[in-house]
Scaffold this motif. Structure first.
Motif, short mmCIF file in Angstrom:
data_model
loop_
_atom_site.label_atom_id
_atom_site.label_comp_id
_atom_site.label_asym_id
_atom_site.label_seq_id
_atom_site.Cartn_x
_atom_site.Cartn_y
_atom_site.Cartn_z
N ALA A 88 -48.03 83.88 19.98
CA ALA A 88 -48.65 82.58 20.24
C ALA A 88 -48.19 81.55 19.21
CB ALA A 88 -50.17 82.71 20.22
N ASN A 89 -48.35 80.30 19.54
CA ASN A 89 -48.01 79.22 18.62
C ASN A 89 -48.86 79.32 17.35
OD1 ASN A 89 -46.34 78.37 20.66
ND2 ASN A 89 -47.62 76.64 21.27
N GLU A 90 -48.17 79.17 16.21
CA GLU A 90 -48.84 79.15 14.90
C GLU A 90 -49.75 80.37 14.72
OE1 GLU A 90 -50.76 75.41 14.34
OE2 GLU A 90 -48.90 74.25 14.48
N SER A 91 -49.17 81.56 14.91
CA SER A 91 -49.96 82.79 14.81
C SER A 91 -49.47 83.73 13.72
CB SER A 91 -49.93 83.54 16.15
OG SER A 91 -48.60 83.86 16.53
N ARG A 112 -35.83 77.81 16.20
CA ARG A 112 -36.87 77.04 16.90
C ARG A 112 -38.08 77.91 17.21
NH1 ARG A 112 -32.41 74.17 19.49
NH2 ARG A 112 -32.32 75.76 21.13
N GLU A 113 -37.82 79.17 17.59
CA GLU A 113 -38.92 80.10 17.82
C GLU A 113 -39.67 80.40 16.52
OE1 GLU A 113 -39.99 82.15 21.04
OE2 GLU A 113 -39.69 79.98 21.08
N GLU A 115 -40.04 78.36 14.02
CA GLU A 115 -40.88 77.19 13.73
C GLU A 115 -42.11 77.16 14.63
OE1 GLU A 115 -42.54 73.28 14.07
OE2 GLU A 115 -41.42 74.29 15.66
N ARG A 116 -41.98 77.63 15.85
CA ARG A 116 -43.10 77.60 16.79
C ARG A 116 -44.20 78.58 16.41
NH1 ARG A 116 -44.79 80.57 21.02
NH2 ARG A 116 -42.99 81.97 20.88
N VAL A 117 -43.83 79.80 16.03
CA VAL A 117 -44.84 80.85 15.82
C VAL A 117 -45.41 80.86 14.42
CG1 VAL A 117 -43.78 82.27 17.61
CG2 VAL A 117 -43.12 82.61 15.23
N LYS A 217 -42.72 76.25 6.11
CA LYS A 217 -42.95 75.28 7.18
C LYS A 217 -43.82 74.14 6.65
CE LYS A 217 -44.86 74.88 11.86
NZ LYS A 217 -45.49 75.63 12.99
#
Length: 258
Positions: A88-91, A112-113, A115-117, A217
């Motif tokens: 999930a995002n930011e998990s 990019r992935e 940075e997303r997670v 991040k």
């Protein structure tokens, strides 16, 4: 794109004398960078047979790979491609990428992935072969035997990786270079050339055969849009004016005579 057989060659090469030297160097410096990383969830993407997170104190750890591992793994496995992480995002609080970018068909998508997670202030650690080192340049010369398990054309410049991280709002916190001596197939020669590590770190620090980056991040600060009351023009205070009520003239009552 690196196929499954070439990934297996990378894993098998890490068992050789040269590979053991590379793995030992990366293990030592990655462990140093991870000692002060805290959180709840961490994932190592790629090379699940090698535990690069062993000295980190995060409780929940996983490994991920796209193919079945050749050796038993320390952590629970997640079968997925590095370009499409099933999180999930930011998990996640920490991601470790040992040679993951140079074994991917789309390394920028992998970042990019990442940075997303990652949660805000989360950390990522990346290792790879330096294309501007003696190791990589020797593999590019025609007629010479190739010593590295990955084609030199797939090696990513550390400066390119740093630029990608900056574009994705990451802040570089640590960077280490190593592997200044020649790659040797025998342990005794590796030990004899080990003095080059000190010389190389002082004289040509960014030309090592290996690099390890640690980045964090960034958190985007929210700016409130509205009136800036600190610059509001205050009204001019006027002095109070005393106002006296006019006194009513009291007329004497006139008595009517009968």
């Amino acid at each position: 794109m690196i196929e499954h057989e070439e990934l297996a060659d990378l894993n098998q090469w890490l068992w050789s004398e040269s590979g053991r030297y590379v793995r030992s160097w990366e293990q030592r410096y990655i462990s140093r960078l991870l000692r002060q990383v805290f959180g709840y969830h961490a994932v190592q993407i790629g090379l699940p047979e090698w535990d690069f997170m062993r000295h980190n104190r995060i409780l929940h750890k996983w490994s991920s790979t796209q193919h079945e591992p050749c050796q038993p793994t320390t952590y629970a496995m997640v079968m997925c491609a590095a370009e499409h992480l099933p999180f999930a995002n930011e998990s996640l609080d920490l991601l470790v990428l040992p040679h993951t970018l140079e074994t991917s068909s789309d390394p920028h998508q992998v970042l990019r992935e990442v940075e997303r997670v990652l949660v805000p202030e989360g950390s990522v650690v990346i290792s790879g072969f330096n294309p501007w080192s003696i190791w990589s340049l020797a593999d590019r010369l025609p007629g010479l035997e190739q010593h590295l398990p990955i084609q030199p054309s797939l090696h990513l410049s550390p400066w390119r990786v740093a630029d990608w991280l900056e574009l994705l709002s990451f802040e570089m916190t640590d960077q280490v270079f190593g592997g200044y001596g020649p790659l040797c197939g025998q342990r005794k020669w590796i030990r004899r050339w080990y003095f080059m590590e000190k010389w190389g770190a002082r004289m040509w620090p960014v030309l090592g055969g290996l690099y390890v980056f640690k980045a964090k991040k960034r958190v985007n600060q929210i700016t409130m849009v509205g009136l800036d009351w600190s610059k509001a023009r205050h009204g001019i205070m006027r002095p109070n004016v005393a106002v006296t009520k006019p006194q009513m003239n009291q007329s004497k009552s006139t008595q009517l005579k009968p």
